[in-house]
Design a protein around this motif. Structure first.
Motif, short mmCIF file in Angstrom:
data_model
loop_
_atom_site.label_atom_id
_atom_site.label_comp_id
_atom_site.label_asym_id
_atom_site.label_seq_id
_atom_site.Cartn_x
_atom_site.Cartn_y
_atom_site.Cartn_z
N PHE A 92 16.89 13.54 50.12
CA PHE A 92 16.05 14.05 51.20
C PHE A 92 15.01 14.98 50.60
N GLN A 93 13.77 14.86 51.04
CA GLN A 93 12.66 15.63 50.48
C GLN A 93 12.11 16.58 51.55
N PHE A 94 12.05 17.87 51.23
CA PHE A 94 11.55 18.87 52.18
C PHE A 94 10.02 18.95 52.05
N ASN A 95 9.34 18.11 52.83
CA ASN A 95 7.90 17.93 52.69
C ASN A 95 7.05 19.20 52.86
N PRO A 96 7.40 20.13 53.76
CA PRO A 96 6.53 21.30 53.93
C PRO A 96 6.27 22.10 52.67
N LEU A 97 7.13 21.98 51.66
CA LEU A 97 6.95 22.76 50.44
C LEU A 97 6.32 21.95 49.31
N GLY A 104 3.63 24.66 41.04
CA GLY A 104 4.71 25.30 40.31
C GLY A 104 5.27 26.54 40.97
N ALA A 105 4.90 26.81 42.23
CA ALA A 105 5.45 27.99 42.91
C ALA A 105 6.90 27.76 43.30
N VAL A 106 7.29 26.51 43.50
CA VAL A 106 8.67 26.15 43.81
C VAL A 106 9.07 25.02 42.87
N GLU A 107 10.27 25.10 42.32
CA GLU A 107 10.73 24.09 41.39
C GLU A 107 10.98 22.76 42.11
N THR A 108 10.72 21.67 41.40
CA THR A 108 10.77 20.34 42.00
C THR A 108 12.11 20.02 42.62
N ARG A 109 13.19 20.20 41.88
CA ARG A 109 14.51 19.81 42.36
C ARG A 109 15.06 20.73 43.45
N HIS A 110 14.38 21.83 43.69
CA HIS A 110 14.87 22.76 44.70
C HIS A 110 14.54 22.32 46.11
N ILE A 111 13.65 21.35 46.28
CA ILE A 111 13.30 20.91 47.63
C ILE A 111 13.87 19.52 47.93
N VAL A 112 14.78 19.04 47.10
CA VAL A 112 15.42 17.75 47.38
C VAL A 112 16.92 17.96 47.55
N TYR A 113 17.51 17.10 48.38
CA TYR A 113 18.94 17.21 48.70
C TYR A 113 19.55 15.82 48.56
N PRO A 114 20.61 15.64 47.78
CA PRO A 114 21.16 14.31 47.54
C PRO A 114 21.80 13.71 48.80
N LEU A 115 21.30 12.55 49.22
CA LEU A 115 21.82 11.92 50.43
C LEU A 115 23.24 11.40 50.25
N ARG A 116 23.56 10.93 49.04
CA ARG A 116 24.90 10.41 48.83
C ARG A 116 25.95 11.52 48.96
N LEU A 449 19.19 29.28 48.51
CA LEU A 449 19.24 30.28 47.44
C LEU A 449 18.19 29.98 46.37
N GLU A 450 18.09 28.72 45.97
CA GLU A 450 17.15 28.35 44.91
C GLU A 450 15.71 28.59 45.33
N VAL A 451 15.35 28.18 46.55
CA VAL A 451 13.98 28.37 47.02
C VAL A 451 13.69 29.85 47.24
#
Length: 500
Positions: A92-97, A104-116, A449-451
């Motif tokens: 899942f991708q958190f599009n607003p960020l 580079g203000a937010v790290e790439t993997r911090h706005i994705v959430y594994p669907l599995r 926490l990461e964001v």
């Protein structure tokens, strides 16, 4: 039906026929492609043991994710539905960020959430695959690799794609900004172009390389422009001694008469003033008629030149949705009834087919449709999820109701504009509200926490200027081999030298 009765019915469905003519140990059904019965028996989640009607959710974005989570949270719904979530990505991708990721203000993997991981936690099934066609008559969906999934209840939440409005050259010569890969590529390209510009031997070359044009003055367009200019001026320019602020140009083209026309006019004016003070050129009433390499041609005959052209002008449902034999709005979305069921061409609801998020056109009560926003997708997903849970508990469905909470427009770490429950805010306080709201709405405590740490780091330190992607991923062959040397002066003895 009580919960006990539902459980008993579930047991009877699994147990099969009984009586004098029944076998004591019925043979297992023959596995077929695309069915749960074909799953390995030693899988942690025993899909074959799942009972209930086949619920197929297409898309793991804001809408589809909320449907899956609602069903997974309810024990009654888990027993009633055999749920399968399908998405072309496994996250899942958190599009607003996305704009924050792009600089580079937010790290790439911090706005994705594994669907599995979500599916396993909620005791539902997940498949990473692409939807190729939906056959409503046969009640089945064709996936990539010749797989077919049947359904009794279908939720269409496949999101949207970039809309180029059939403008010649737009697809070929502009860069979309829709996915996390788009954001990563844009960030890498900006840093790479600064590296090239620092080596360029003429000012014209430097200005050409560092010219950016953003087509579309909606929320995404103005956020990208603000973040780009902030990163360029505060992080990159101080590191490149031969470059000057005047070498960087960012232009926003908007066909309408104001930026972010979904916001209140006072906020649109604030956004424009903020961008212009930061050095962004804003051109209103500038519809695009053609795009050439590094050049956008406007309806009034003028042009906007840019080495990097970014397209944020709009979205539309993918072809798999636009091609369905249903009633469609002018923008391609499927019209739905008050329960979010799809409407056929005669305006009658199609039973057990729900269309939500960016794919569904929900009437707003004023002759139009609700906007394609994340909060609308969440609201429609939550409603359908609640209806499916209510059906599992033998309760009557409810009508969909929506009341917008407002909007948030980020302009970098210096400012934002926010309308929350009808109360407007702007400036640094609005930025703090923006950061806090998105922290609350992130999926999972770990991501929150990461964001949150990313925001704190961004306030205290500058952007990271490392470029880790391969140059061929972000630059064309022509751009890679671009001459950065100063043209040699013509010699009086050789007047034809350098002539083409």
């Amino acid at each position: 039906m009580s919960r006990l009765a539902a459980a008993a019915a579930s047991v009877r469905r699994r147990a099969g026929p009984s009586g004098p003519g029944a076998s004591r140990k019925p043979a297992a059904p023959r596995p077929t492609r695309g069915t749960a019965a074909a799953a390995p028996r030693d899988r942690v989640l025993d899909c074959a043991a799942m009972a209930g009607r086949r619920l197929l959710i297409l898309g793991g974005g804001f809408g589809g994710l909320d449907v899956a989570r609602a069903v997974g949270r309810s024990r009654a719904a888990r027993e009633y539905w055999d749920t399968l979530l399908v998405d072309k990505e496994n996250f899942f991708q958190f599009n607003p960020l996305l704009p924050a990721v792009a600089v580079g203000a937010v790290e790439t993997r911090h706005i994705v959430y594994p669907l599995r991981a979500m599916a396993q936690h909620r005791h539902i099934r997940f498949q990473k695959n692409k939807v190729m066609a939906i056959d409503l008559a046969r009640r089945e969906v064709r996936l990539h690799n010749d797989l077919v999934e049947r359904f009794e209840v279908l939720v269409v939440a496949v999101g949207s794609e970039t809309n180029y409005y059939d403008i010649p050259g737009a697809v070929e010569h502009t860069r979309p900004f829709k996915t996390i890969v788009d954001a990563m590529t844009l960030r890498a390209r900006v840093v790479e172009l600064f590296e090239m510009a620092e080596q360029a031997e003429t000012r014209d070359q430097r200005r050409r390389l560092l010219s950016f044009v953003v087509v579309g003055g909606g929320v995404t367009g103005v956020e990208v422009a603000a973040e780009l200019m902030e990163m360029a001026r505060e992080t990159l320019l101080p590191k490149y001694g031969s470059l000057h602020r005047s070498d960087v140009s960012v232009t926003v083209l908007e066909a309408g008469d104001r930026l972010v026309n979904t916001a209140r006019p006072a906020h649109s004016a604030y956004v424009q003033r903020f961008l212009e003070r930061r050095g962004v050129q804003v051109r209103l009433q500038a519809p695009v008629v053609r795009v050439d390499p590094r050049c956008v041609r406007l309806a009034d005959g003028s042009v906007a030149e840019g080495f990097t052209l970014i397209w944020t002008a709009g979205v539309r449902p993918p072809q798999v949705v636009r091609g369905l034999p249903l009633a469609h709005a002018d923008d391609g979305r499927v019209r739905v009834d008050p329960r979010l069921r799809a409407l056929d061409p005669d305006g009658r609801p199609v039973e057990d087919v729900f269309v939500i998020g960016d794919c569904g056109a929900v009437a707003d009560g004023r002759g139009g449709y609700l906007p394609r926003l994340a909060q609308v997708a969440v609201a429609t997903g939550r409603h359908v999820g609640q209806e499916l849970v209510a059906r599992a508990r033998a309760r009557a469905p409810a009508r969909f109701g929506y009341k917008g909470k407002g909007y948030i427009i980020s302009l970098g770490k210096h400012s934002s504009v926010v309308e929350l429950m009808g109360v407007p805010f702007s400036g640094r306080l609005a930025w703090l509200l923006w950061a806090a709201y998105y922290l609350i709405t992130m999926v999972g405590f770990r991501k929150q926490l990461e964001v949150g740490l990313d925001h704190l780091t961004h306030l205290l330190f500058e952007h990271d200027s490392s470029q880790i992607l391969n140059r061929r991923q972000i630059l064309s062959d022509e751009e890679l081999n671009l001459s950065l040397g100063a043209p040699e002066p013509r010699s009086a003895e050789d007047p034809d030298r350098g002539a083409a």
